[in-house]
Design a protein around this motif. Sequence first.
Motif: not given
Length: 128
Positions: A30-31, A34, A70, A73
């Motif tokens: 996810a990091e 994003c 996600i 974020r």
Amino acid sequence: LHHIVRHANGGAAGGAHVGPAAWASEGGYAEMLCTAFAALLPPDLGGGGLRAPLTVDCACGVGGPQLAPIAQRLAPLLPLELINRPGEGELNAGCGAEFVQKGRLPPRGLDTPPPTTSADSGGGGGGG
């Protein structure tokens, strides 16, 4: 899973490591997504991000819960509206990539999208 294994193996996986070892997890995936999306946006958005929400048909499958963090974020940059989450109906019934493609119809919960709406039918059941 492929993403996690690739990052955990690093250079031993047939090439240079493509990011921090911390990305070898679901949260790391996810990091990575994003961070990459934010880097693609023009710097002059002024913190406002993209205004029109992107509607994502989760097809009542396992992708919905994975996409939720996600979506949270990305919210300041791109609002995501998740429809047809697990528990909201039978897997791929009236939704999902195959239903949308073959039927040429919007998924359940998105009867007639406005002309400025973007939508994705990710097929959380593996069909999309």
